[in-house]
Design a protein around this motif. Structure first.
Motif, PDB file in Angstrom:
ATOM      1  N   UNK A  46       0.876  -1.172   0.000  1.00 46.85           N
ATOM      2  CA  UNK A  46       0.000   0.000   0.000  1.00 46.85           C
ATOM      3  C   UNK A  46       0.913   1.221   0.000  1.00 46.85           C
ATOM      4  N   UNK A  47       0.911   2.030  -1.065  1.00 51.23           N
ATOM      5  CA  UNK A  47       1.781   3.203  -1.079  1.00 51.23           C
ATOM      6  C   UNK A  47       1.325   4.245  -0.059  1.00 51.23           C
ATOM      7  N   UNK A  48       2.229   5.147   0.349  1.00 48.12           N
ATOM      8  CA  UNK A  48       1.840   6.192   1.314  1.00 48.12           C
ATOM      9  C   UNK A  48       0.635   7.017   0.869  1.00 48.12           C
ATOM     10  N   UNK A  49       0.458   7.217  -0.432  1.00 47.04           N
ATOM     11  CA  UNK A  49      -0.684   8.011  -0.915  1.00 47.04           C
ATOM     12  C   UNK A  49      -2.019   7.307  -0.700  1.00 47.04           C
ATOM     13  N   UNK A 104      -5.224   7.048   4.627  1.00 43.05           N
ATOM     14  CA  UNK A 104      -6.376   7.916   4.778  1.00 43.05           C
ATOM     15  C   UNK A 104      -6.783   7.917   6.242  1.00 43.05           C
ATOM     16  N   UNK A 105      -7.254   9.036   6.729  1.00 41.65           N
ATOM     17  CA  UNK A 105      -7.686   9.145   8.121  1.00 41.65           C
ATOM     18  C   UNK A 105      -9.033   8.459   8.320  1.00 41.65           C
ATOM     19  N   UNK A 106      -9.253   7.975   9.522  1.00 36.68           N
ATOM     20  CA  UNK A 106     -10.546   7.402   9.892  1.00 36.68           C
ATOM     21  C   UNK A 106     -11.646   8.434   9.653  1.00 36.68           C
ATOM     22  N   UNK A 107     -12.690   8.037   8.946  1.00 35.88           N
ATOM     23  CA  UNK A 107     -13.827   8.912   8.699  1.00 35.88           C
ATOM     24  C   UNK A 107     -13.668   9.845   7.513  1.00 35.88           C
ATOM     25  N   UNK A 108     -12.456   9.894   6.940  1.00 36.62           N
ATOM     26  CA  UNK A 108     -12.256  10.753   5.760  1.00 36.62           C
ATOM     27  C   UNK A 108     -12.854  10.067   4.543  1.00 36.62           C
ATOM     28  N   UNK A 109     -13.254  10.832   3.537  1.00 38.37           N
ATOM     29  CA  UNK A 109     -13.854  10.212   2.356  1.00 38.37           C
ATOM     30  C   UNK A 109     -12.859   9.344   1.583  1.00 38.37           C
ATOM     31  N   UNK A 110     -13.357   8.253   1.051  1.00 40.27           N
ATOM     32  CA  UNK A 110     -12.588   7.394   0.152  1.00 40.27           C
ATOM     33  C   UNK A 110     -12.961   7.807  -1.261  1.00 40.27           C
ATOM     34  N   UNK A 111     -11.950   8.093  -2.057  1.00 36.12           N
ATOM     35  CA  UNK A 111     -12.191   8.536  -3.429  1.00 36.12           C
ATOM     36  C   UNK A 111     -12.146   7.338  -4.357  1.00 36.12           C
ATOM     37  N   UNK A 112     -13.257   7.073  -5.006  1.00 35.08           N
ATOM     38  CA  UNK A 112     -13.332   5.969  -5.963  1.00 35.08           C
ATOM     39  C   UNK A 112     -12.749   6.436  -7.293  1.00 35.08           C
ATOM     40  N   UNK A 130      -1.818  -6.930  -7.620  1.00 33.87           N
ATOM     41  CA  UNK A 130      -2.714  -6.119  -6.808  1.00 33.87           C
ATOM     42  C   UNK A 130      -2.291  -4.675  -6.585  1.00 33.87           C
ATOM     43  N   UNK A 131      -1.207  -4.214  -7.178  1.00 37.42           N
ATOM     44  CA  UNK A 131      -0.710  -2.877  -6.896  1.00 37.42           C
ATOM     45  C   UNK A 131      -1.737  -1.798  -7.225  1.00 37.42           C
ATOM     46  N   UNK A 132      -2.250  -1.797  -8.431  1.00 37.68           N
ATOM     47  CA  UNK A 132      -3.209  -0.757  -8.834  1.00 37.68           C
ATOM     48  C   UNK A 132      -4.518  -0.904  -8.059  1.00 37.68           C
ATOM     49  N   UNK A 133      -4.982  -2.125  -7.875  1.00 36.31           N
ATOM     50  CA  UNK A 133      -6.275  -2.364  -7.234  1.00 36.31           C
ATOM     51  C   UNK A 133      -6.308  -1.952  -5.764  1.00 36.31           C
ATOM     52  N   UNK A 134      -5.190  -2.089  -5.072  1.00 37.15           N
ATOM     53  CA  UNK A 134      -5.143  -1.782  -3.646  1.00 37.15           C
ATOM     54  C   UNK A 134      -4.408  -0.485  -3.331  1.00 37.15           C
ATOM     55  N   UNK A 135      -3.707   0.078  -4.326  1.00 40.81           N
ATOM     56  CA  UNK A 135      -2.854   1.223  -4.074  1.00 40.81           C
ATOM     57  C   UNK A 135      -3.435   2.569  -4.426  1.00 40.81           C
ATOM     58  N   UNK A 136      -4.706   2.629  -4.773  1.00 40.98           N
ATOM     59  CA  UNK A 136      -5.317   3.913  -5.146  1.00 40.98           C
ATOM     60  C   UNK A 136      -5.262   4.893  -3.971  1.00 40.98           C
ATOM     61  N   UNK A 137      -5.176   6.177  -4.297  1.00 43.55           N
ATOM     62  CA  UNK A 137      -5.220   7.218  -3.263  1.00 43.55           C
ATOM     63  C   UNK A 137      -6.441   6.999  -2.375  1.00 43.55           C
ATOM     64  N   UNK A 138      -6.275   7.131  -1.089  1.00 39.70           N
ATOM     65  CA  UNK A 138      -7.309   7.038  -0.029  1.00 39.70           C
ATOM     66  C   UNK A 138      -7.776   5.608   0.249  1.00 39.70           C
ATOM     67  N   UNK A 139      -7.178   4.596  -0.357  1.00 37.80           N
ATOM     68  CA  UNK A 139      -7.659   3.214  -0.216  1.00 37.80           C
ATOM     69  C   UNK A 139      -7.150   2.505   1.045  1.00 37.80           C
ATOM     70  N   UNK A 140      -6.625   3.253   2.016  1.00 36.59           N
ATOM     71  CA  UNK A 140      -6.158   2.615   3.254  1.00 36.59           C
ATOM     72  C   UNK A 140      -6.495   3.476   4.476  1.00 36.59           C
TER      73      UNK A 140
END
Length: 160
Positions: free
Chosen positions: A27-30, A33-41, A95-105
């Motif tokens: 999971x890249x640093x980007x 995401x903070x708890x409760x922050x929006x996840x960007x699809x 799985x890099x692209x599928x799990x590494x999107x911005x805000x996906x963690x």
């Protein structure tokens, strides 16, 4: 009820044999995401899923460490939502692209100190709009977290 692939029951649910070795992903640093922050699809994804996971917070720089002594390098534990774009995962075969999107963690909202955790009683429960979607004992993981992180530390430095 969904179970994560870290559990033999979930692997069988998906029609897979449990893996012989832990499956490693990054999971890249980007993606943090903070708890409760929006996840960007991302626009390129059609199916986005969640997976509740145990987050291990490393307290000091760790490299090539044995599982037996790894807990001394841990500061504590938290909750992680391992978000995955399933259609991208299936399309890519890795799985890099599928799990590494911005805000996906998303992580947190709290850190539990290592002295306060009873792994025999610890469960990861994921709820969506109040309904339980995942519920599994950490003790039933195919690969205990100490073995998993020890393996990772053999080829990658874990920063604290």
């Amino acid at each position: 009820m969904r179970r994560r692939r870290n559990y033999a029951e979930h692997a069988r649910e998906l029609g897979n044999a449990p893996p012989a070795e832990p499956l490693i992903l990054l999971k890249p640093p980007s993606s943090l995401n903070a708890h409760g922050a929006p996840v960007i699809y991302p626009e390129i994804a059609e199916r986005v899923d969640f997976e509740g996971e145990l987050g291990v917070v490393i307290g000091r720089r760790t490299r090539r460490i044995r599982a037996a002594v790894l807990p001394a390098h841990v500061a504590g534990y938290t909750i992680v939502n391992d978000i995955t774009a399933r259609d991208l995962q299936k399309k890519d075969g890795q799985w890099t692209r599928a799990k590494g999107c911005d805000t996906f963690c998303p992580v947190g909202p709290w850190l539990v100190l290592k002295e306060e955790v009873d792994f025999d009683a610890l469960r990861i429960v994921t709820r969506v709009n109040g309904a339980v979607r995942q519920d599994a004992a950490v003790s039933q993981m195919i690969f205990p977290w100490v073995l998993f992180l020890s393996l990772v530390s053999q080829f990658m430095t874990l920063d604290g």
